[in-house]
Design a protein around this motif. Sequence first.
Motif, short mmCIF file in Angstrom:
data_model
loop_
_atom_site.label_atom_id
_atom_site.label_comp_id
_atom_site.label_asym_id
_atom_site.label_seq_id
_atom_site.Cartn_x
_atom_site.Cartn_y
_atom_site.Cartn_z
N GLY A 110 0.82 -1.20 0.00
CA GLY A 110 0.00 0.00 0.00
C GLY A 110 0.85 1.26 0.00
N ASP A 111 2.13 1.13 0.40
CA ASP A 111 3.05 2.25 0.43
C ASP A 111 4.46 1.71 0.23
N SER A 112 4.91 1.68 -1.00
CA SER A 112 6.22 1.09 -1.29
C SER A 112 7.36 1.85 -0.62
N GLY A 113 7.17 3.13 -0.36
CA GLY A 113 8.20 3.92 0.29
C GLY A 113 8.53 3.43 1.69
N LEU A 114 7.56 2.79 2.34
CA LEU A 114 7.75 2.28 3.69
C LEU A 114 7.96 0.77 3.72
N ASP A 115 7.89 0.12 2.57
CA ASP A 115 7.94 -1.34 2.51
C ASP A 115 9.39 -1.82 2.51
N GLU A 116 9.81 -2.44 3.61
CA GLU A 116 11.19 -2.89 3.76
C GLU A 116 11.57 -3.99 2.77
N PRO A 122 14.47 0.07 -7.62
CA PRO A 122 14.44 1.38 -8.28
C PRO A 122 13.08 2.09 -8.23
N TYR A 123 11.98 1.34 -8.05
CA TYR A 123 10.66 1.96 -8.03
C TYR A 123 10.09 2.09 -6.61
N GLN A 124 10.89 1.78 -5.59
CA GLN A 124 10.42 1.99 -4.22
C GLN A 124 10.21 3.48 -4.02
N GLY A 125 9.03 3.84 -3.54
CA GLY A 125 8.70 5.24 -3.32
C GLY A 125 8.31 5.99 -4.58
N VAL A 126 8.33 5.31 -5.72
CA VAL A 126 7.90 5.91 -6.99
C VAL A 126 6.54 5.34 -7.36
N MET A 127 6.50 4.03 -7.59
CA MET A 127 5.23 3.34 -7.79
C MET A 127 4.78 2.97 -6.37
N MET A 128 3.92 3.81 -5.80
CA MET A 128 3.65 3.73 -4.36
C MET A 128 2.79 2.54 -3.95
N SER A 129 1.80 2.20 -4.75
CA SER A 129 0.95 1.07 -4.36
C SER A 129 0.87 0.07 -5.51
N TYR A 130 0.81 -1.20 -5.12
CA TYR A 130 0.82 -2.28 -6.11
C TYR A 130 0.12 -3.48 -5.50
N CYS A 131 -0.69 -4.12 -6.32
CA CYS A 131 -1.39 -5.35 -5.94
C CYS A 131 -1.32 -6.26 -7.15
N GLY A 132 -0.62 -7.40 -7.04
CA GLY A 132 -0.45 -8.26 -8.20
C GLY A 132 -0.67 -9.73 -7.90
N ILE A 133 -1.24 -10.42 -8.88
CA ILE A 133 -1.55 -11.86 -8.82
C ILE A 133 -0.98 -12.49 -10.09
N PRO A 134 -0.39 -13.68 -9.98
CA PRO A 134 0.14 -14.32 -11.20
C PRO A 134 -0.98 -14.83 -12.12
N VAL A 135 -0.66 -14.85 -13.40
CA VAL A 135 -1.53 -15.46 -14.41
C VAL A 135 -0.77 -16.70 -14.89
N PHE A 136 -1.46 -17.83 -14.88
CA PHE A 136 -0.85 -19.10 -15.28
C PHE A 136 -1.40 -19.55 -16.62
N ASP A 137 -0.59 -20.28 -17.39
CA ASP A 137 -1.11 -20.87 -18.61
C ASP A 137 -1.90 -22.13 -18.26
#
Length: 186
Positions: A110-116, A122-137
């Motif tokens: 929810g806050d990459s700048g604080l995520d240890e 390189p994108y810590q504190g730049v792309m601040m929030s991210y939620c990702g799930i894998p896609v499988f074949d």
Amino acid sequence: MLVAAGTAWENEVERLFAIQLQAQELSAYSSFGQLFDEICTTLGLNAAMEALNEGVPHRYSAVYRLVDGRMVNVAMADKQREPRPLFLAEVPLRSSFCQYVLRDGSFFTGDSGLDERLIGHPYQGVMMSYCGIPVFDLEGRAIGTACHFDVISHAIPEEKVGQLRAAARVLSAHLADHSAKPNTSS
């Protein structure tokens, strides 16, 4: 013995209630998955990503495909309806948050700048929030990610994570036939 029997009965009731709640959640996500699949089939992947993006605070919702060490954008929705930025068309896997999704099975911040976990990224504190799930074949190999992201910090409700998981399952079939070329219709 009566107390133990009562406790066992209460535990069984709690267990059955938990199973019922899980079944309701799966049913809700299954319904969402069916709707998402219908949108993918009739209107295309970009329209499906727009529908997925409507329910989250994140600016972007996207699906990326892993191609030769790069994450290639296949479809994207932008709440501001701007053309997709060139830097989001292809991202080296090592520079993306997608690498954590593929390695760990999901990744949320929810806050990459604080995520240890992201120290030195390189994108810590730049792309601040991210939620990702894998896609499988269809054979169970990870071929990409479905994700929400933003340059502003956002939390994501668990219900929306479930919808993203349902979308990722649907995307498996749609990506199997989709070219690995970057999305050019943004």
